[in-house]
Enzyme design. Structure first.
Site, PDB file in Angstrom:
ATOM      1  N   GLU A   1       0.475  -0.801   0.097  1.00 60.97           N
ATOM      2  CA  GLU A   1       0.051  -0.144  -0.366  1.00 60.97           C
ATOM      3  C   GLU A   1       1.188   1.300   0.164  1.00 60.97           C
ATOM      4  O   GLU A   1       2.405   1.486   0.323  1.00 60.97           O
ATOM      5  CB  GLU A   1      -0.527   0.095   1.275  1.00 60.97           C
ATOM      6  N   PRO A   2       0.139   2.582   0.161  1.00 57.79           N
ATOM      7  CA  PRO A   2       1.109   3.560  -0.270  1.00 57.79           C
ATOM      8  C   PRO A   2       1.730   4.151   1.070  1.00 57.79           C
ATOM      9  O   PRO A   2       3.486   4.466   1.694  1.00 57.79           O
ATOM     10  CB  PRO A   2       0.084   4.370  -0.800  1.00 57.79           C
TER      11      PRO A   2
ATOM     12  N   GLU B   1       9.250  -7.957  -3.496  1.00 61.55           N
ATOM     13  CA  GLU B   1       9.522  -8.765  -2.853  1.00 61.55           C
ATOM     14  C   GLU B   1      10.357  -9.444  -1.747  1.00 61.55           C
ATOM     15  O   GLU B   1      10.784 -10.185  -1.533  1.00 61.55           O
ATOM     16  CB  GLU B   1       9.992 -10.046  -4.322  1.00 61.55           C
TER      17      GLU B   1
ATOM     18  N   THR C   1      13.257  -5.857  -0.418  1.00 62.14           N
ATOM     19  CA  THR C   1      14.097  -4.961  -0.234  1.00 62.14           C
ATOM     20  C   THR C   1      15.304  -6.281  -0.111  1.00 62.14           C
ATOM     21  O   THR C   1      15.561  -7.062   0.657  1.00 62.14           O
ATOM     22  CB  THR C   1      14.019  -3.573   0.523  1.00 62.14           C
TER      23      THR C   1
HETATM   24  P1  TGC Z   1       5.789 -11.266  11.559  1.00 59.59           P
HETATM   25  O1  TGC Z   1       4.607 -10.225  11.674  1.00 59.59           O
HETATM   26  O2  TGC Z   1       6.493 -11.828  12.696  1.00 59.59           O
HETATM   27  O3  TGC Z   1       5.690 -12.821  10.953  1.00 59.59           O
HETATM   28  C1  TGC Z   1       3.784 -12.017  10.648  1.00 59.59           C
HETATM   29  C2  TGC Z   1       3.689 -14.579  10.061  1.00 59.59           C
HETATM   30  O4  TGC Z   1       3.941 -15.317   8.831  1.00 59.59           O
HETATM   31  C3  TGC Z   1       4.646 -15.689   9.050  1.00 59.59           C
HETATM   32  N1  TGC Z   1       6.337 -15.811   8.264  1.00 59.59           N
HETATM   33  C4  TGC Z   1       5.966 -16.529   6.952  1.00 59.59           C
HETATM   34  N2  TGC Z   1       5.648 -17.772   6.678  1.00 59.59           N
HETATM   35  C5  TGC Z   1       5.914 -17.623   6.102  1.00 59.59           C
HETATM   36  N3  TGC Z   1       6.961 -17.986   4.687  1.00 59.59           N
HETATM   37  C6  TGC Z   1       7.541 -16.163   4.887  1.00 59.59           C
HETATM   38  N4  TGC Z   1       8.710 -16.233   4.437  1.00 59.59           N
HETATM   39  C7  TGC Z   1       7.641 -15.619   6.320  1.00 59.59           C
HETATM   40  N5  TGC Z   1       7.913 -14.798   7.483  1.00 59.59           N
HETATM   41  C8  TGC Z   1       7.089 -15.036   8.249  1.00 59.59           C
HETATM   42  C9  TGC Z   1       5.726 -15.743  10.816  1.00 59.59           C
HETATM   43  O5  TGC Z   1       5.932 -17.094  11.238  1.00 59.59           O
HETATM   44  C10 TGC Z   1       4.589 -15.611  11.647  1.00 59.59           C
HETATM   45  O6  TGC Z   1       3.476 -16.831  11.439  1.00 59.59           O
HETATM   46  P2  TGC Z   1       2.287 -16.645  12.658  1.00 59.59           P
HETATM   47  O7  TGC Z   1       1.698 -17.866  12.089  1.00 59.59           O
HETATM   48  O8  TGC Z   1       3.149 -16.733  13.679  1.00 59.59           O
HETATM   49  O9  TGC Z   1       1.601 -15.427  12.303  1.00 59.59           O
HETATM   50  O10 TGC Z   1       6.125 -10.804  10.279  1.00 59.59           O
HETATM   51  P3  TGC Z   1       8.157 -10.918  10.338  1.00 59.59           P
HETATM   52  O11 TGC Z   1       8.511 -10.936  11.400  1.00 59.59           O
HETATM   53  O12 TGC Z   1       8.283 -12.837  10.162  1.00 59.59           O
HETATM   54  O13 TGC Z   1       8.196 -10.434   8.788  1.00 59.59           O
HETATM   55  C11 TGC Z   1       8.705  -9.241   8.758  1.00 59.59           C
HETATM   56  C12 TGC Z   1       9.507  -9.201   6.793  1.00 59.59           C
HETATM   57  C13 TGC Z   1       9.446  -7.313   7.443  1.00 59.59           C
HETATM   58  C14 TGC Z   1      10.076 -10.162   6.820  1.00 59.59           C
HETATM   59  C15 TGC Z   1       7.789  -9.282   6.002  1.00 59.59           C
HETATM   60  O14 TGC Z   1       6.721  -8.256   6.786  1.00 59.59           O
HETATM   61  C16 TGC Z   1       8.660  -8.767   4.833  1.00 59.59           C
HETATM   62  O15 TGC Z   1       9.013  -9.999   4.577  1.00 59.59           O
HETATM   63  N6  TGC Z   1       8.732  -8.176   4.490  1.00 59.59           N
HETATM   64  C17 TGC Z   1       8.952  -7.715   2.895  1.00 59.59           C
HETATM   65  C18 TGC Z   1       7.046  -7.086   2.754  1.00 59.59           C
HETATM   66  C19 TGC Z   1       7.686  -7.903   1.053  1.00 59.59           C
HETATM   67  O16 TGC Z   1       8.168  -8.710   0.629  1.00 59.59           O
HETATM   68  N7  TGC Z   1       6.298  -7.429  -0.226  1.00 59.59           N
HETATM   69  C20 TGC Z   1       6.298  -8.307  -1.466  1.00 59.59           C
HETATM   70  C21 TGC Z   1       4.647  -7.608  -2.176  1.00 59.59           C
HETATM   71  S1  TGC Z   1       4.921  -8.529  -3.250  1.00 59.59           S
HETATM   72  C22 TGC Z   1       6.166  -7.914  -4.235  1.00 59.59           C
HETATM   73  O17 TGC Z   1       6.990  -7.511  -4.470  1.00 59.59           O
HETATM   74  C23 TGC Z   1       5.629  -8.522  -5.909  1.00 59.59           C
HETATM   75  S2  TGC Z   1       6.491  -8.339  -6.950  1.00 59.59           S
HETATM   76  C24 TGC Z   1       5.539  -9.147  -8.194  1.00 59.59           C
HETATM   77  C25 TGC Z   1       6.751  -9.064  -9.024  1.00 59.59           C
HETATM   78  O18 TGC Z   1       6.742  -8.391 -10.270  1.00 59.59           O
HETATM   79  O19 TGC Z   1       7.040  -9.722  -9.880  1.00 59.59           O
HETATM   80  P1  FAD Z   2       9.702   1.291   1.543  1.00 52.90           P
HETATM   81  O1  FAD Z   2       9.358  -0.047   2.772  1.00 52.90           O
HETATM   82  O2  FAD Z   2       9.230   2.313   2.249  1.00 52.90           O
HETATM   83  O3  FAD Z   2      11.886   0.781   2.140  1.00 52.90           O
HETATM   84  C1  FAD Z   2      12.205   2.000   1.763  1.00 52.90           C
HETATM   85  C2  FAD Z   2      13.223   2.176   1.974  1.00 52.90           C
HETATM   86  O4  FAD Z   2      13.698   1.337   3.546  1.00 52.90           O
HETATM   87  C3  FAD Z   2      14.379   0.523   1.335  1.00 52.90           C
HETATM   88  O5  FAD Z   2      15.468   0.883   0.477  1.00 52.90           O
HETATM   89  C4  FAD Z   2      14.102  -0.526   2.712  1.00 52.90           C
HETATM   90  O6  FAD Z   2      14.845  -1.316   2.238  1.00 52.90           O
HETATM   91  C5  FAD Z   2      14.053   0.285   3.443  1.00 52.90           C
HETATM   92  N1  FAD Z   2      13.629  -0.062   4.841  1.00 52.90           N
HETATM   93  C6  FAD Z   2      12.554  -0.530   5.660  1.00 52.90           C
HETATM   94  N2  FAD Z   2      12.498  -0.477   6.656  1.00 52.90           N
HETATM   95  C7  FAD Z   2      13.703  -0.869   6.757  1.00 52.90           C
HETATM   96  C8  FAD Z   2      14.448  -1.724   8.334  1.00 52.90           C
HETATM   97  N3  FAD Z   2      13.437  -2.090   8.932  1.00 52.90           N
HETATM   98  N4  FAD Z   2      15.680  -1.689   7.856  1.00 52.90           N
HETATM   99  C9  FAD Z   2      16.971  -1.165   7.342  1.00 52.90           C
HETATM  100  N5  FAD Z   2      16.183  -0.420   6.245  1.00 52.90           N
HETATM  101  C10 FAD Z   2      14.571  -0.214   5.871  1.00 52.90           C
HETATM  102  N6  FAD Z   2       4.041  -5.080  -4.047  1.00 52.90           N
HETATM  103  C11 FAD Z   2       2.325  -6.085  -3.980  1.00 52.90           C
HETATM  104  O7  FAD Z   2       1.778  -6.224  -3.272  1.00 52.90           O
HETATM  105  N7  FAD Z   2       2.188  -6.351  -5.325  1.00 52.90           N
HETATM  106  C12 FAD Z   2       2.742  -6.700  -6.457  1.00 52.90           C
HETATM  107  O8  FAD Z   2       2.472  -6.998  -7.069  1.00 52.90           O
HETATM  108  C13 FAD Z   2       3.979  -5.788  -6.606  1.00 52.90           C
HETATM  109  N8  FAD Z   2       4.484  -5.488  -7.852  1.00 52.90           N
HETATM  110  C14 FAD Z   2       5.508  -4.316  -7.823  1.00 52.90           C
HETATM  111  C15 FAD Z   2       5.817  -3.814  -9.160  1.00 52.90           C
HETATM  112  C16 FAD Z   2       7.434  -3.203  -8.911  1.00 52.90           C
HETATM  113  C17 FAD Z   2       7.794  -2.807 -10.498  1.00 52.90           C
HETATM  114  C18 FAD Z   2       7.163  -2.621  -7.557  1.00 52.90           C
HETATM  115  C19 FAD Z   2       8.636  -1.258  -7.978  1.00 52.90           C
HETATM  116  C20 FAD Z   2       6.859  -2.873  -6.653  1.00 52.90           C
HETATM  117  C21 FAD Z   2       5.974  -3.439  -6.338  1.00 52.90           C
HETATM  118  N9  FAD Z   2       5.187  -3.911  -4.870  1.00 52.90           N
HETATM  119  C22 FAD Z   2       4.149  -5.068  -5.889  1.00 52.90           C
HETATM  120  C23 FAD Z   2       5.547  -3.330  -4.064  1.00 52.90           C
HETATM  121  C24 FAD Z   2       7.033  -3.445  -3.845  1.00 52.90           C
HETATM  122  O9  FAD Z   2       6.779  -4.834  -2.642  1.00 52.90           O
HETATM  123  C25 FAD Z   2       7.228  -2.743  -2.225  1.00 52.90           C
HETATM  124  O10 FAD Z   2       7.894  -1.776  -3.045  1.00 52.90           O
HETATM  125  C26 FAD Z   2       8.156  -3.433  -1.542  1.00 52.90           C
HETATM  126  O11 FAD Z   2       7.920  -4.490  -0.682  1.00 52.90           O
HETATM  127  C27 FAD Z   2       9.141  -1.910  -0.448  1.00 52.90           C
HETATM  128  O12 FAD Z   2       8.269  -1.160  -0.203  1.00 52.90           O
HETATM  129  P2  FAD Z   2       7.758   0.203  -0.513  1.00 52.90           P
HETATM  130  O13 FAD Z   2       9.125   0.581  -1.868  1.00 52.90           O
HETATM  131  O14 FAD Z   2       7.079   1.057   0.170  1.00 52.90           O
HETATM  132  O15 FAD Z   2       9.474   1.076   0.113  1.00 52.90           O
END
Ligand code: TGC
Ligand code: FAD
Length: 390
Positions: A139-140, A369, A371
């Site tokens: 989200e934003p 996915e 950072t």
């Molecule tokens: P926490 O709140 O403590 O945990 C929540 C629950 O989630 C479980 N968990 C996982 N389960 C499976 N696989 C994983 N990798 C998991 N990571 C956490 C955790 O065990 C807990 O479960 P439960 O049952 O106890 O409630 O959160 P955390 O401290 O584990 O995670 C924090 C953090 C920062 C690592 C996590 O929020 C994270 O990975 N943030 C990054 C967000 C992200 O990657 N967003 C991606 C959006 S989608 C996207 O970017 C698509 S791009 C697509 C494209 O075009 O290719």
């Molecule tokens: P922020 O979370 O605001 O982070 C900004 C900076 O702060 C980064 O350098 C980050 O590493 C740093 N930072 C944040 N927290 C910490 C910390 N605790 N310690 C140190 N550094 C930190 N999302 C979806 O849900 N679905 C999609 O299909 C999808 N597709 C995407 C396609 C594109 C082209 C792009 C660019 C993004 C897409 N995303 C999607 C979103 C993507 O997953 C997010 O951009 C990403 O998770 C980072 O979130 P943010 O951009 O808000 O950066």
């Protein structure tokens, strides 16, 4: 007689570690990318479009949800899925993104957590490329920390009412169905939201300098009324979306090495044919230094991807290990693409060659996915047992 030169694209001979079936899948995807993507990708990138018509072709090749079973999915092993991602991303990161989102982020949650009705309704069409899916988590004001999401789902009788905005959603503007994650009174839940649902609209995001051959959109949910049957019944909590990310991040571990390989191949070709100071620039020690270092990282990253693939196929792959792979391979692919750009000189900044396109695409791949910093913290937590997110 000297030995034949070692190919930069497979210096270590990793090909021999693949099964005949894996090689066949890899070669099929490579040929398709060469025939259907490479001739046009620069134009798609320049125009900022992803042709929807590619989806049925990807479906016919069995690449959509390919590591899932049933419902028309190919049911391959994880290593084959990785190899396909590598070949797709050697074409363009936007192409691999489209396939990752469809298979790992939209089909996977329905397949793993959906009801029988949801699976029957969506999976066969999505596997065929007749329906496109997207995944709305970010989200934003909630990127790296999805726990801060504002999108809400509240009960109204037996229905749910969704409100909120998702941002940066790949495939959003062309999707027939969105898997949307929302906050409920006491938890997080996933919802299957078909296009056309009243109150659900999308808006494409423009002026991107990266991943241009990919549709990136906002999802806007205003008082969207959904029946109980729209909720994914099999999961609650952030474990739901985060478990889907494991699947997609695994594909990126491989895909990044595809982009890197394309850059290495382009720079080796260029270095052998571009002449300055009376000889090919590839004959200069400084150029060979760059090429050697690029091939070292390409070889190590591909070996790492294969190792993680074998672990996944063995049911032993842990999310933290996927994080290590995503962190390393995207970071190194980006370094390779930037170095390749220097070898191509001025030509390197154009769309006549793939390297700058891959370099700018990889900036997105480094961020989405999870950072690079988030994956460092996940690996750091696994090593120390100390949680930097608390
Ligand atoms: P926490 O709140 O403590 O945990 C929540 C629950 O989630 C479980 N968990 C996982 N389960 C499976 N696989 C994983 N990798 C998991 N990571 C956490 C955790 O065990 C807990 O479960 P439960 O049952 O106890 O409630 O959160 P955390 O401290 O584990 O995670 C924090 C953090 C920062 C690592 C996590 O929020 C994270 O990975 N943030 C990054 C967000 C992200 O990657 N967003 C991606 C959006 S989608 C996207 O970017 C698509 S791009 C697509 C494209 O075009 O290719
Ligand atoms: P922020 O979370 O605001 O982070 C900004 C900076 O702060 C980064 O350098 C980050 O590493 C740093 N930072 C944040 N927290 C910490 C910390 N605790 N310690 C140190 N550094 C930190 N999302 C979806 O849900 N679905 C999609 O299909 C999808 N597709 C995407 C396609 C594109 C082209 C792009 C660019 C993004 C897409 N995303 C999607 C979103 C993507 O997953 C997010 O951009 C990403 O998770 C980072 O979130 P943010 O951009 O808000 O950066």
């Amino acid at each position: 007689m000297p030995d034949a030169p070692l190919p930069a694209s497979d210096f270590l001979g990793l090909d021999a570690l693949l099964t005949a079936e894996e090689r066949l899948i890899r070669d099929t995807v490579r040929d398709w990318v060469r025939e259907r993507v490479l001739p046009d990708i620069a134009d798609w990138f320049e125009r900022g479009e992803f042709p929807r018509a590619l989806f049925p072709e990807l479906g016919a090749l069995g690449l959509l949800g390919m590591h899932l079973t049933g419902y028309g999915c190919a049911g391959t092993n994880a290593t084959s899925y990785g190899l396909a991602c590598l070949e797709l991303e050697a074409g363009d990161s936007g192409l691999r993104s489209a396939v990752s989102v469809q298979g790992s982020l939209a089909m996977f949650p329905i397949w793993r957590y959906g009801s029988d009705e949801q699976k029957d309704e969506w999976l066969p069409r999505m596997a065929a490329g007749a329906a496109i899916g997207c995944f709305g988590l970010t989200e934003p004001d909630a990127g790296s920390n999805p726990a801060e999401m504002r999108t809400s789902a509240r009960r109204d009788g037996s229905d749910w009412i969704l409100d909120g905005t998702k941002m940066w959603i790949t495939n959003g503007g062309i999707a027939d169905v969105a898997v949307v994650w929302a906050r409920t009174d006491d938890n997080f839940r996933g919802f299957v939201v078909p296009r056309g649902t009243a109150g659900f609209t999308t808006k494409d995001m423009h002026r991107k300098l990266s991943l241009r051959a990919s549709v990136t959109s906002e999802l806007i949910l205003e008082n969207v009324r959904l029946p109980e049957s729209a909720v994914l019944p099999g999961v609650s909590g952030l474990r739901g979306p985060l478990s889907c990310l494991n699947e997609a991040r695994f594909g990126i571990v491989w895909g990044a090495m595809g982009a890197a390989r394309a850059c290495v191949e382009a720079s080796v070709d260029y270095a052998k044919t571009r002449t300055q100071f009376g000889r090919p620039i590839g004959a200069f020690q400084l150029t060979q230094h760059k090429l050697a270092d690029m091939v070292v990282e390409l070889s190590k990253g591909t070996l790492l991807a294969l190792h993680l693939g074998r672990l996944k196929d063995d049911g032993r792959l842990r999310p933290e290990q996927v994080s290590l792979g995503k962190l390393n391979n995207v970071r190194e692919a980006l370094a390779i693409a930037r170095e390749a750009r220097t070898i191509l000189g001025a030509n390197g900044i154009t769309l006549e060659y793939p390297v700058m396109r891959h370099a700018v695409n990889l900036e997105s791949v480094l961020t989405y996915e999870g950072t690079a910093e988030i994956h460092q913290l996940i690996v750091g937590r696994a090593i120390t047992g100390l949680n930097a997110f608390d």
